[in-house]
Design a protein around this motif. Sequence first.
Motif, PDB file in Angstrom:
ATOM      1  N   UNK A  94       9.571  53.174 -10.991  1.00  0.00           N
ATOM      2  CA  UNK A  94       9.342  52.137  -9.974  1.00  0.00           C
ATOM      3  C   UNK A  94      10.377  51.042 -10.099  1.00  0.00           C
ATOM      4  N   UNK A  95      10.952  50.505  -8.999  1.00  0.00           N
ATOM      5  CA  UNK A  95      10.668  50.959  -7.643  1.00  0.00           C
ATOM      6  C   UNK A  95      11.777  51.820  -7.042  1.00  0.00           C
ATOM      7  N   UNK A  96      12.921  52.002  -7.725  1.00  0.00           N
ATOM      8  CA  UNK A  96      14.051  52.609  -6.997  1.00  0.00           C
ATOM      9  C   UNK A  96      14.976  53.450  -7.871  1.00  0.00           C
ATOM     10  N   UNK A  97      14.472  53.842  -9.055  1.00  0.00           N
ATOM     11  CA  UNK A  97      15.328  54.657  -9.929  1.00  0.00           C
ATOM     12  C   UNK A  97      14.917  56.119  -9.876  1.00  0.00           C
ATOM     13  N   UNK A  98      15.912  56.986  -9.984  1.00  0.00           N
ATOM     14  CA  UNK A  98      15.646  58.411 -10.170  1.00  0.00           C
ATOM     15  C   UNK A  98      16.236  58.770 -11.529  1.00  0.00           C
ATOM     16  N   UNK A 190       7.152  57.719 -13.834  1.00  0.00           N
ATOM     17  CA  UNK A 190       6.965  57.622 -15.282  1.00  0.00           C
ATOM     18  C   UNK A 190       6.449  56.244 -15.697  1.00  0.00           C
ATOM     19  N   UNK A 191       6.471  55.273 -14.778  1.00  0.00           N
ATOM     20  CA  UNK A 191       6.088  53.915 -15.174  1.00  0.00           C
ATOM     21  C   UNK A 191       4.570  53.790 -15.344  1.00  0.00           C
ATOM     22  N   UNK A 192       3.788  54.634 -14.643  1.00  0.00           N
ATOM     23  CA  UNK A 192       2.342  54.427 -14.606  1.00  0.00           C
ATOM     24  C   UNK A 192       1.666  54.792 -15.922  1.00  0.00           C
ATOM     25  N   UNK A 193       0.638  53.996 -16.263  1.00  0.00           N
ATOM     26  CA  UNK A 193      -0.134  54.249 -17.477  1.00  0.00           C
ATOM     27  C   UNK A 193       0.546  53.726 -18.724  1.00  0.00           C
ATOM     28  N   UNK A 194       1.678  53.068 -18.570  1.00  0.00           N
ATOM     29  CA  UNK A 194       2.409  52.601 -19.751  1.00  0.00           C
ATOM     30  C   UNK A 194       2.408  51.087 -19.830  1.00  0.00           C
ATOM     31  N   UNK A 213       0.448  50.519  -5.020  1.00  0.00           N
ATOM     32  CA  UNK A 213      -0.329  50.368  -3.788  1.00  0.00           C
ATOM     33  C   UNK A 213       0.421  50.974  -2.599  1.00  0.00           C
ATOM     34  N   UNK A 214      -0.321  51.159  -1.504  1.00  0.00           N
ATOM     35  CA  UNK A 214       0.287  51.715  -0.288  1.00  0.00           C
ATOM     36  C   UNK A 214       1.422  50.833   0.211  1.00  0.00           C
ATOM     37  N   UNK A 215       1.370  49.553  -0.144  1.00  0.00           N
ATOM     38  CA  UNK A 215       2.444  48.624   0.255  1.00  0.00           C
ATOM     39  C   UNK A 215       3.717  48.850  -0.559  1.00  0.00           C
ATOM     40  N   UNK A 216       3.590  49.608  -1.652  1.00  0.00           N
ATOM     41  CA  UNK A 216       4.725  49.796  -2.556  1.00  0.00           C
ATOM     42  C   UNK A 216       4.649  48.890  -3.780  1.00  0.00           C
ATOM     43  N   UNK A 217       3.686  47.973  -3.798  1.00  0.00           N
ATOM     44  CA  UNK A 217       3.579  47.041  -4.930  1.00  0.00           C
ATOM     45  C   UNK A 217       3.055  47.750  -6.179  1.00  0.00           C
ATOM     46  N   UNK A 218       3.569  47.329  -7.327  1.00  0.00           N
ATOM     47  CA  UNK A 218       3.096  47.845  -8.614  1.00  0.00           C
ATOM     48  C   UNK A 218       1.948  46.959  -9.099  1.00  0.00           C
ATOM     49  N   UNK A 232       8.510  43.324  -6.141  1.00  0.00           N
ATOM     50  CA  UNK A 232       9.837  43.849  -6.495  1.00  0.00           C
ATOM     51  C   UNK A 232      10.171  43.384  -7.902  1.00  0.00           C
ATOM     52  N   UNK A 233      10.809  44.230  -8.650  1.00  0.00           N
ATOM     53  CA  UNK A 233      11.160  43.865 -10.013  1.00  0.00           C
ATOM     54  C   UNK A 233      11.836  45.033 -10.697  1.00  0.00           C
ATOM     55  N   UNK A 234      12.123  44.839 -11.980  1.00  0.00           N
ATOM     56  CA  UNK A 234      12.761  45.898 -12.754  1.00  0.00           C
ATOM     57  C   UNK A 234      11.898  46.180 -13.972  1.00  0.00           C
ATOM     58  N   UNK A 235      11.477  47.442 -14.099  1.00  0.00           N
ATOM     59  CA  UNK A 235      10.623  47.811 -15.224  1.00  0.00           C
ATOM     60  C   UNK A 235      11.492  48.082 -16.447  1.00  0.00           C
ATOM     61  N   UNK A 236      11.178  47.398 -17.518  1.00  0.00           N
ATOM     62  CA  UNK A 236      11.831  47.676 -18.797  1.00  0.00           C
ATOM     63  C   UNK A 236      10.727  48.156 -19.723  1.00  0.00           C
ATOM     64  N   UNK A 237      10.853  49.349 -20.276  1.00  0.00           N
ATOM     65  CA  UNK A 237       9.776  49.811 -21.116  1.00  0.00           C
ATOM     66  C   UNK A 237      10.319  50.563 -22.313  1.00  0.00           C
ATOM     67  N   UNK A 238       9.524  50.771 -23.336  1.00  0.00           N
ATOM     68  CA  UNK A 238       8.214  50.164 -23.528  1.00  0.00           C
ATOM     69  C   UNK A 238       8.378  48.730 -24.018  1.00  0.00           C
TER      70      UNK A 238
END
Length: 239
Positions: A94-98, A190-194, A213-218, A232-238
């Motif tokens: 999420x939201x725009x990486x492959x 891969x972001x979900x549940x983490x 969400x259906x809106x695209x929000x995390x 909108x944002x950038x996920x850095x994990x873990x």
Amino acid sequence: MADLLIRRSVVDSTNEEAKTLIAEGAAPWTVVVADKQVAGKGRFGRRWVSPRGGLYLSVILQEALERTPLLSMAASLAVAEALEAWDLPVTVKWPNDVQVGGGKVAGILVEGLVGEEGYWVVVGIGVNSDIPRDKLPKQLDMPATTLRRELGRPVDNEELLLRLLAALRDQLRNLRDPSKVVQAYRDRCTSLGRDVVVQTREGVLRGRAMTIRASGALVLRRPSGEEVEVIDGTVRDPC
Ligand code: BT5
């Protein structure tokens, strides 16, 4: 395929080329592809490193601006599907990486603009396809990879382009029922549940990524138990 495919050798950014084409009266499904970008753009003013060998394209669509997050998800899924023709395990972040094997192999930048005839959207897609990994900087702030590295052999960008445009057409058709696209995106994400750290314009948020969400929000569950929606944002994990 594209209704009109415009090929360029070197450009600043295919998204900027697309905006110029819109101003000049381009029709929806005009696609601009370049061999190399010298000012490739990411989100939040970041750059997209775009050496020769990668696939850089922008698709012009006439869509409502509020569909931007859905279009970004649809484009991510289209890239993922196209890459599966090479038998690669492809996920989205999420939201725009492959990603392939946890490395970013493609990024999406959807930009909206208001023209004389209403709303236009530019769907920009960059894929590290036929690029040896050492042609990308060692130090990007996230792990990166290329198709050529993952496969250990050259990649045909023309084949990839055709597969990608066909997959994008399918995904945009699927957007008639956005819940389908959102569910397909959740299934690949891969972001979900983490437990993640999300960098946003307003600052850094920590929490568990619950759903999209259906809106695209995390949806993020904070350590306090409170749930917040991140647009909108950038996920850095873990974290
Ligand atoms: C993106 O932004 O991932 C959107 C990338 C969109 C690129 C396409 S190419 C065609 C069209 N024309 C453009 O000018 N842009 C679009 P973001 O999520 O903000 O990620 C940017 C971050 O990814 C950078 O800060 C780097 O850490 C990393 N990065 C930059 N270049 C990369 C690359 N080639 N491969 C992997 N990671 C990269």
